[in-house]
Design an enzyme around this catalytic site. Sequence first.
Site, PDB file in Angstrom:
ATOM      1  N   LYS A  33       7.671  -0.739  -1.077  1.00  0.00           N
ATOM      2  CA  LYS A  33       8.869   0.425  -0.996  1.00  0.00           C
ATOM      3  C   LYS A  33       8.662   0.179   0.679  1.00  0.00           C
ATOM      4  O   LYS A  33       9.892  -0.433   0.282  1.00  0.00           O
ATOM      5  CB  LYS A  33       8.712   1.630  -1.999  1.00  0.00           C
ATOM      6  N   THR A  34       8.159   0.241   1.106  1.00  0.00           N
ATOM      7  CA  THR A  34       8.462   0.141   2.590  1.00  0.00           C
ATOM      8  C   THR A  34       8.813  -0.685   3.107  1.00  0.00           C
ATOM      9  O   THR A  34       9.389  -0.903   3.981  1.00  0.00           O
ATOM     10  CB  THR A  34       7.248   1.198   3.211  1.00  0.00           C
ATOM     11  N   ASP A 224      13.756   6.017   2.778  1.00  0.00           N
ATOM     12  CA  ASP A 224      11.680   5.698   2.760  1.00  0.00           C
ATOM     13  C   ASP A 224      11.669   7.418   2.097  1.00  0.00           C
ATOM     14  O   ASP A 224      11.664   8.324   2.711  1.00  0.00           O
ATOM     15  CB  ASP A 224      10.870   6.091   4.060  1.00  0.00           C
ATOM     16  N   GLU A 225      10.794   7.351   1.099  1.00  0.00           N
ATOM     17  CA  GLU A 225       9.968   9.241   0.629  1.00  0.00           C
ATOM     18  C   GLU A 225      10.819   9.674  -0.019  1.00  0.00           C
ATOM     19  O   GLU A 225      10.733  10.896   0.264  1.00  0.00           O
ATOM     20  CB  GLU A 225       9.025   9.445   1.272  1.00  0.00           C
ATOM     21  N   GLN A 255       4.806  10.601  -6.268  1.00  0.00           N
ATOM     22  CA  GLN A 255       4.304  11.705  -5.320  1.00  0.00           C
ATOM     23  C   GLN A 255       5.196  11.871  -4.551  1.00  0.00           C
ATOM     24  O   GLN A 255       5.095  12.557  -3.651  1.00  0.00           O
ATOM     25  CB  GLN A 255       4.582  10.075  -4.468  1.00  0.00           C
ATOM     26  N   ARG A 625      -3.754   5.444  -1.029  1.00  0.00           N
ATOM     27  CA  ARG A 625      -4.407   5.348   0.152  1.00  0.00           C
ATOM     28  C   ARG A 625      -5.257   4.676   0.004  1.00  0.00           C
ATOM     29  O   ARG A 625      -5.687   4.341   1.689  1.00  0.00           O
ATOM     30  CB  ARG A 625      -4.326   6.676   0.704  1.00  0.00           C
TER      31      ARG A 625
HETATM   32  N1  LIG Z   1       4.999  -9.005  -2.378  1.00  0.00           N
HETATM   33  C1  LIG Z   1       4.308  -8.376  -1.503  1.00  0.00           C
HETATM   34  N2  LIG Z   1       3.285  -9.482  -1.290  1.00  0.00           N
HETATM   35  C2  LIG Z   1       1.457  -9.062  -0.869  1.00  0.00           C
HETATM   36  N3  LIG Z   1       1.878  -7.868   0.049  1.00  0.00           N
HETATM   37  C3  LIG Z   1       2.651  -7.475  -0.432  1.00  0.00           C
HETATM   38  C4  LIG Z   1       3.815  -7.277  -1.016  1.00  0.00           C
HETATM   39  N4  LIG Z   1       4.475  -5.961  -1.323  1.00  0.00           N
HETATM   40  C5  LIG Z   1       4.289  -5.457   0.094  1.00  0.00           C
HETATM   41  N5  LIG Z   1       2.547  -5.296  -0.012  1.00  0.00           N
HETATM   42  C6  LIG Z   1       2.104  -5.079   1.154  1.00  0.00           C
HETATM   43  O1  LIG Z   1       1.166  -3.876  -0.205  1.00  0.00           O
HETATM   44  C7  LIG Z   1       1.320  -2.820   0.585  1.00  0.00           C
HETATM   45  C8  LIG Z   1       1.517  -1.968   0.024  1.00  0.00           C
HETATM   46  O2  LIG Z   1       3.396  -1.798   0.376  1.00  0.00           O
HETATM   47  P1  LIG Z   1       3.542  -0.507   0.662  1.00  0.00           P
HETATM   48  O3  LIG Z   1       2.942   0.243   2.208  1.00  0.00           O
HETATM   49  O4  LIG Z   1       5.771  -1.271   1.700  1.00  0.00           O
HETATM   50  O5  LIG Z   1       3.954  -0.059  -0.191  1.00  0.00           O
HETATM   51  P2  LIG Z   1       5.243   1.379  -1.231  1.00  0.00           P
HETATM   52  O6  LIG Z   1       5.561   1.404  -2.228  1.00  0.00           O
HETATM   53  O7  LIG Z   1       5.555   1.669   0.237  1.00  0.00           O
HETATM   54  O8  LIG Z   1       3.506   2.431  -1.042  1.00  0.00           O
HETATM   55  P3  LIG Z   1       3.508   4.236  -0.996  1.00  0.00           P
HETATM   56  O9  LIG Z   1       4.012   4.269  -2.511  1.00  0.00           O
HETATM   57  O10 LIG Z   1       2.278   4.372  -0.905  1.00  0.00           O
HETATM   58  O11 LIG Z   1       4.224   4.724   0.516  1.00  0.00           O
HETATM   59  C9  LIG Z   1       1.104  -3.041   2.181  1.00  0.00           C
HETATM   60  O12 LIG Z   1       0.037  -3.652   2.535  1.00  0.00           O
HETATM   61  C10 LIG Z   1       2.470  -4.463   1.541  1.00  0.00           C
HETATM   62  O13 LIG Z   1       2.009  -5.348   2.981  1.00  0.00           O
HETATM   63 MG   LIG Z   2       6.001   3.556   1.974  1.00  0.00          MG
END
Ligand SMILES: Nc1ncnc2c1ncn2[C@@H]1O[C@H](COP(=O)(O)OP(=O)(O)OP(=O)(O)O)[C@@H](O)[C@H]1O
Ligand SMILES: [Mg+2]
Length: 692
Positions: A33-34, A224-225, A255, A625
């Site tokens: 997402k981020t 975000d969040e 979350q 995490r």
């Molecule tokens: N399409 C992708 N291919 C490879 N790696 C990815 C891809 N999308 C995300 N990632 C990697 O996965 C990990 C999690 O991504 P991110 O932090 O954006 O998730 P998030 O959904 O924001 O998580 P959270 O809910 O904990 O905030 C990061 O290390 C990111 O670089």
């Molecule tokens: Mg995130």
Amino acid sequence: MALDLSGLNPDQRAAVCATEGPLLVLAGAGSGKTRVITHRVVYLIERGVAPGNIVALSFTNKAADEMRERLMKMTTKAVADALVLGTFHSVGAAMMREQPDHFGVPKKFGILDQGDVYGLVRAVLRDLGIHGQGAERRFDLGAIVQRISLWKNDFVSPTDAQGLYFETEYDEAAAAVYGPYEERLRALGAVDFDDLICRIATTLEENAEARAYWQAKFRYLMVDEYQDTNRAQLEVVRRLAGERENVCVVGDDDQAIYGWRGAKVANILGFDMYFKRAQTIKLEQNYRSYAPICRCANAVIQRNTSRHEKELVPQRRGGDKVTLVVAPDGDQEARFIGRTIYREIKERGTRPEDIAVLYRSAKQCDAIEALLQEHGLPYRILGGQAFYDKKQVKDALAYLKVMLAPQDDLATRRALDVPSRGVGLKTIEHLSEFARHRNLSLAEAIHRSEEIADIPGRAAAGLRSFSAAIKRAQAHFYSSGSAVAPLQGLLEGVGLREYVLKEAGSEAAGTARWDGVVWLLEALGRFEQRARAKGGHARYNDFFQVMNATKEKDKDEGKEEDAARGQITLSTLHSAKGLEWPLVFLIGCEEGIMPHKRVSAPRISDAIAGDIEEERRLFYVGITRARDRLYITRAATRLERGAEVPRKPSRFLDDLPEADVQVHDIARDERLGHDNIASRAEAFLANLAKGL
Ligand SMILES: Nc1ncnc2c1ncn2[C@@H]1O[C@H](COP(=O)(O)OP(=O)(O)OP(=O)(O)O)[C@@H](O)[C@H]1O
Ligand SMILES: [Mg+2]
């Protein structure tokens, strides 16, 4: 700087490219997402949107910094600097600074921190003559402060609050305090953190000119969040988005961990109610964690009843099982973590910045912190103040130095200042001159202060008693061979303890602060013990050095991202949201800690006490995490007021799938000799500490 969309899956790509109109990305932890937000920012810039028209809001300053860092790599520093990137609070403050008149604040308005707010509320309580049932105690103050904050974020005015039905005496006190509190804020020309959001929301509602200005400026909004936004934040988003509704929010209802602070998960689940044209994209894959970690997270969160059904589908195959560590007591839990981290860094070459220790409540970190300090391992703390950086601990350390290393003039000056003993700048100058002429240390000059004329009576008396106290402590130290009791006696004797308790403003706060000093004494005791175990003398200079090590480094490195390099992270679960590490320790998984005791036995009104599903989400945040390896630890007993009390394992542990967990029972495995490597590491550590 062509943006590479190949590192995104089709759903992520769709989310990046849907730039016009409202968009919700609802997805589990680690699904990118981020990453969607950062790519979207770059995508918009490439399509010609000026960076100054793009706003990306994160939940903490830390998360915002991280986003800026990533964007710096994807674009240029100039572009990253021009973006409006920060928390709701920091962006709100910037808006107020730009248009103080519109937002009804003076040109140079102050922002009260939590400590100031407590002080203000305490003063109002005193004015109102409210001394009901310990109204001055910190816990009660906290309930009042929190209640007022909840009202502000729900747009309940002081007059509205007066008319409410009160569930508890705290609510009643809060309603009485609220009005005068707001008046005092205005009189000070200051705002509190809540104003940085609600004042923005109300002004954008009421002031058409301000609204038009900010809507034209902030053309693309990203949050975000989003699951942890409250009502006031929703209103800020809506009023900034205007008719255009170029709003992209991302989040995960699983979350949502700020319900206790008034966050409304309905903001995300009912997004299309507020933004009728909303498009929703779900991301299914988890890119962060190995399969066993994802399966543990899924199993835990499935137990919640009020949630949107979704699952983390791991993209990373393989990986170790999650390790559940059972320690006989709290001390051994901390020591297990210390030696495992040590082994990781020294034997397996794991980088310190790839390790995090996460806990439910800030105070759990003291035990871990003291241990890392003793072992000379570098760390940083999120969402709290480093234990050895706290003022009272530094003051106590200064006294220890005056006692054991009296040539340290800086320490002597510090000790001389707290508590104040009528020694002014002039007297210090006289002392320094006397010392310089005779080639003495400041401490020696103090011992001979009677030879110095020109020192006024009150200062002279202060110096005499300071000198006597130090000499007494030194004599005690030479006769006993340990510095612990003499230091304790010295701190009591010069009135430092009394001073700390008084300065804190309340008994509870004072006790908490003094706990820091108690920890210092205990660390000192352990340090001496290790030296004795090896048949040698304690070299206190090493102790001082270890105490100073992390602080000095922080200063040199300056910038936060540099400081993060090479440091283990200690963080509360709340502050760890959105972040990730290859190796994570989730500690203290016991009933009463996680879930927190206020959930099973609420002491204040239910709205403020958490609920068990929120605690489970917090546990889920912790698990998710971890990228590669996860240790979950608990202790069978803990020291409480001098006695070892049995602890029940957290109910959340029951939900972990057996096939994905391996249990390491420290007492049992050591009996069976399974922990040879660990004990070797500990012996190595002890040697190291001695050799320092
Ligand atoms: N399409 C992708 N291919 C490879 N790696 C990815 C891809 N999308 C995300 N990632 C990697 O996965 C990990 C999690 O991504 P991110 O932090 O954006 O998730 P998030 O959904 O924001 O998580 P959270 O809910 O904990 O905030 C990061 O290390 C990111 O670089
Ligand atoms: Mg995130």
